[in-house]
Design a protein around this motif. Structure first.
Motif, PDB file in Angstrom:
ATOM      1  N   HIS A 161     -18.597  49.101 -10.251  1.00 33.21           N
ATOM      2  CA  HIS A 161     -17.149  48.327  -9.495  1.00 33.21           C
ATOM      3  C   HIS A 161     -17.658  47.251  -8.569  1.00 33.21           C
ATOM      4  O   HIS A 161     -19.108  47.019  -8.116  1.00 33.21           O
ATOM      5  N   ASP A 162     -16.980  46.171  -8.704  1.00 29.96           N
ATOM      6  CA  ASP A 162     -17.523  44.900  -8.021  1.00 29.96           C
ATOM      7  C   ASP A 162     -16.964  44.909  -6.591  1.00 29.96           C
ATOM      8  O   ASP A 162     -15.705  45.066  -6.345  1.00 29.96           O
ATOM      9  N   GLU A 163     -18.087  44.715  -5.679  1.00 32.63           N
ATOM     10  CA  GLU A 163     -17.675  44.989  -4.165  1.00 32.63           C
ATOM     11  C   GLU A 163     -18.933  44.155  -3.447  1.00 32.63           C
ATOM     12  O   GLU A 163     -20.222  44.252  -4.094  1.00 32.63           O
ATOM     13  N   PRO A 164     -18.666  43.576  -2.466  1.00 32.50           N
ATOM     14  CA  PRO A 164     -19.673  42.863  -1.692  1.00 32.50           C
ATOM     15  C   PRO A 164     -20.530  43.988  -1.107  1.00 32.50           C
ATOM     16  O   PRO A 164     -20.293  45.171  -0.852  1.00 32.50           O
ATOM     17  N   LEU A 165     -22.019  43.726  -1.040  1.00 31.46           N
ATOM     18  CA  LEU A 165     -22.958  44.467  -0.504  1.00 31.46           C
ATOM     19  C   LEU A 165     -23.457  44.025   0.804  1.00 31.46           C
ATOM     20  O   LEU A 165     -23.622  42.971   1.044  1.00 31.46           O
ATOM     21  N   ALA A 166     -23.350  45.045   1.919  1.00 23.40           N
ATOM     22  CA  ALA A 166     -23.672  44.745   3.275  1.00 23.40           C
ATOM     23  C   ALA A 166     -25.044  45.014   3.378  1.00 23.40           C
ATOM     24  O   ALA A 166     -25.619  45.789   2.852  1.00 23.40           O
ATOM     25  N   ALA A 167     -25.402  44.108   4.281  1.00 25.13           N
ATOM     26  CA  ALA A 167     -27.008  44.250   4.489  1.00 25.13           C
ATOM     27  C   ALA A 167     -27.167  45.183   5.476  1.00 25.13           C
ATOM     28  O   ALA A 167     -26.490  45.261   6.520  1.00 25.13           O
ATOM     29  N   LEU A 168     -28.027  46.291   5.264  1.00 24.32           N
ATOM     30  CA  LEU A 168     -28.368  47.552   5.854  1.00 24.32           C
ATOM     31  C   LEU A 168     -29.757  47.500   6.624  1.00 24.32           C
ATOM     32  O   LEU A 168     -30.467  46.826   6.034  1.00 24.32           O
ATOM     33  N   GLN A 169     -29.599  48.288   7.776  1.00 21.38           N
ATOM     34  CA  GLN A 169     -31.070  48.664   8.211  1.00 21.38           C
ATOM     35  C   GLN A 169     -31.560  49.847   8.090  1.00 21.38           C
ATOM     36  O   GLN A 169     -30.790  50.980   8.416  1.00 21.38           O
ATOM     37  N   ARG A 170     -32.934  49.712   7.742  1.00 15.65           N
ATOM     38  CA  ARG A 170     -33.487  51.115   7.450  1.00 15.65           C
ATOM     39  C   ARG A 170     -33.580  52.203   8.405  1.00 15.65           C
ATOM     40  O   ARG A 170     -33.375  53.350   8.366  1.00 15.65           O
ATOM     41  N   ARG A 171     -33.366  51.638   9.785  1.00 18.70           N
ATOM     42  CA  ARG A 171     -33.619  52.287  10.938  1.00 18.70           C
ATOM     43  C   ARG A 171     -32.233  53.335  11.090  1.00 18.70           C
ATOM     44  O   ARG A 171     -32.401  54.291  11.924  1.00 18.70           O
ATOM     45  N   ASP A 172     -31.230  52.837  10.398  1.00 19.64           N
ATOM     46  CA  ASP A 172     -29.919  53.463  10.627  1.00 19.64           C
ATOM     47  C   ASP A 172     -29.906  54.731   9.309  1.00 19.64           C
ATOM     48  O   ASP A 172     -29.013  55.475   9.402  1.00 19.64           O
ATOM     49  N   TYR A 173     -31.130  54.813   8.640  1.00 19.61           N
ATOM     50  CA  TYR A 173     -30.843  55.908   7.703  1.00 19.61           C
ATOM     51  C   TYR A 173     -32.208  56.658   7.711  1.00 19.61           C
ATOM     52  O   TYR A 173     -32.803  56.835   6.653  1.00 19.61           O
ATOM     53  N   GLN A 174     -32.578  57.158   8.678  1.00 19.24           N
ATOM     54  CA  GLN A 174     -33.739  57.876   8.625  1.00 19.24           C
ATOM     55  C   GLN A 174     -33.742  59.371   8.807  1.00 19.24           C
ATOM     56  O   GLN A 174     -32.568  59.876   9.500  1.00 19.24           O
ATOM     57  N   GLY A 175     -34.428  60.186   8.159  1.00 15.19           N
ATOM     58  CA  GLY A 175     -34.252  61.721   8.206  1.00 15.19           C
ATOM     59  C   GLY A 175     -33.035  62.122   7.635  1.00 15.19           C
ATOM     60  O   GLY A 175     -32.376  63.295   8.298  1.00 15.19           O
ATOM     61  N   ARG A 176     -32.355  61.667   6.782  1.00 16.68           N
ATOM     62  CA  ARG A 176     -31.064  61.991   6.125  1.00 16.68           C
ATOM     63  C   ARG A 176     -31.047  62.901   4.969  1.00 16.68           C
ATOM     64  O   ARG A 176     -32.125  63.064   4.485  1.00 16.68           O
ATOM     65  N   LEU A 177     -29.883  63.632   4.784  1.00 18.01           N
ATOM     66  CA  LEU A 177     -29.788  64.233   3.652  1.00 18.01           C
ATOM     67  C   LEU A 177     -29.159  63.224   2.515  1.00 18.01           C
ATOM     68  O   LEU A 177     -28.028  62.657   2.532  1.00 18.01           O
ATOM     69  N   TRP A 178     -29.894  63.349   1.286  1.00 21.96           N
ATOM     70  CA  TRP A 178     -29.365  62.375   0.074  1.00 21.96           C
ATOM     71  C   TRP A 178     -29.172  63.378  -1.042  1.00 21.96           C
ATOM     72  O   TRP A 178     -29.718  64.254  -1.225  1.00 21.96           O
ATOM     73  N   ALA A 179     -28.016  62.990  -1.429  1.00 23.88           N
ATOM     74  CA  ALA A 179     -27.557  63.920  -2.939  1.00 23.88           C
ATOM     75  C   ALA A 179     -27.092  63.081  -3.905  1.00 23.88           C
ATOM     76  O   ALA A 179     -26.608  62.173  -3.945  1.00 23.88           O
TER      77      ALA A 179
END
Length: 314
Positions: A161-179
């Motif tokens: 899908h065509d959609e804009p990609l937001a710039a994300l901060q790694r500190r907001d994605y720590q210790g998460r469950l990824w599926a």
């Protein structure tokens, strides 16, 4: 083309083994036959080296051999002797047969056949001194077959899908469950490695029977509706890379490799070898966490090799 090399040979009749070796060497280097005992190649350094080696070999078994330069004032009259269309057609028939028989059940076994086809293509291309459309068409068919196998190994590949990609901060994605979907193949394996290596070192992974089973608190990747998946012409690995601004040159080479193995395109030199290793791991390791660990060691080594090459080029 008006500069040629001609090798005139006489082989001893008593030694059939050596005669066969010489004939095979001439065939392998792509020499055309003008008449019995007279073989021709374009005059360039690699062809000269090949014929010189055959000349020495024949002389060593008490045969006769004369390597002679020839100039053709008419230019192109010998070029039809090097037409490879029939050989490409035979290879295309094998590629088409493999493609027509491809199923999700035999996809992993098909990777071995594809390696043989790719090797055959490389050998043929190496002696195709005057390439035309059939060479490119055969390469394209082989790339499409390689892509089809990758998709068969990952039958429910996400749509893009065509959609804009937001710039994300790694500190907001720590210790998460990824599926993601179970029995991961290249993009999912590489994405999971990228997540744990560069985004979330304490990431936990859940391997889903179905994307619909993704828990609400999990960050899904590489399936339709996931937080991270295919965007535009990016595969999931590239989406993650762009979202978290992971722009090291070595990672860019990793991304190009993953992109090719997942959806095709320009083939990196390492692609066939990495695909072969990952296919072997996937066939021999049934536990997805163990599969990720084994694949991650491969990706770590590859990243180090790419980084060292970048340093040596500076």
């Amino acid at each position: 083309m008006n500069l040629w090399l001609i090798l005139v040979i006489g082989l001893p009749t008593a030694n059939a083994t050596e005669r066969m070796r010489a004939w095979r060497a001439l065939k392998a280097c792509g020499a055309a036959v003008l008449r019995d005992g007279v073989h021709m190649l374009p005059d360039n350094p690699s062809c000269r080296d090949a014929l010189s080696a055959i000349e020495r070999e024949i002389l060593s078994i008490n045969g006769t051999a004369y390597l002679l330069p020839v100039q053709d004032p008419l230019g192109e009259r010998f070029i039809p002797l090097f037409d490879r269309n029939e050989e490409y057609a035979a290879l295309r028939a094998e590629i088409d047969a493999c493609r027509s028989q491809l199923t999700p059940e035999n996809a992993l076994a098909s990777t071995r056949q594809i390696r043989k086809l790719r090797k055959s293509f490389a050998q043929l291309a190496g002696i195709d001194f005057f390439p035309g459309q059939t060479r490119q068409q055969t390469d394209t068919a082989l790339q499409e077959l390689e892509t089809a196998v990758s998709r068969a190994l990952s039958a429910d590949e996400p749509s893009s899908h065509d959609e804009p990609l937001a710039a994300l901060q790694r500190r907001d994605y720590q210790g998460r469950l990824w599926a993601t979907r179970k029995r991961p193949w290249v993009d999912r394996l590489a994405s999971a490695w990228l997540i744990r290596r560069f985004i979330d070192p304490d990431a936990r992974f859940l391997w889903l029977d179905s994307p619909h089973a993704c828990p609400a608190d999990a960050l899904g990747f590489d399936f339709d509706g996931a937080t991270f998946s295919h965007v535009g012409n990016r595969v999931t690995f590239e989406t993650l890379q762009a979202s978290f601004q992971l722009d090291a040159p070595a990672l860019a080479r990793m991304a190009a490799l993953v992109h090719y193995l997942d959806v095709g395109g320009v083939q990196p030199a390492e692609a066939a070898g990495i695909e072969r290793v990952l296919a072997g791991l996937r066939e021999s390791i049934t536990d997805d966490d163990q599969l990720l660990s084994a694949a991650s060691a491969i990706f770590d080594g590859l990243l180090t090799a790419f980084a060292n090459e970048e340093k040596s080029d500076e």
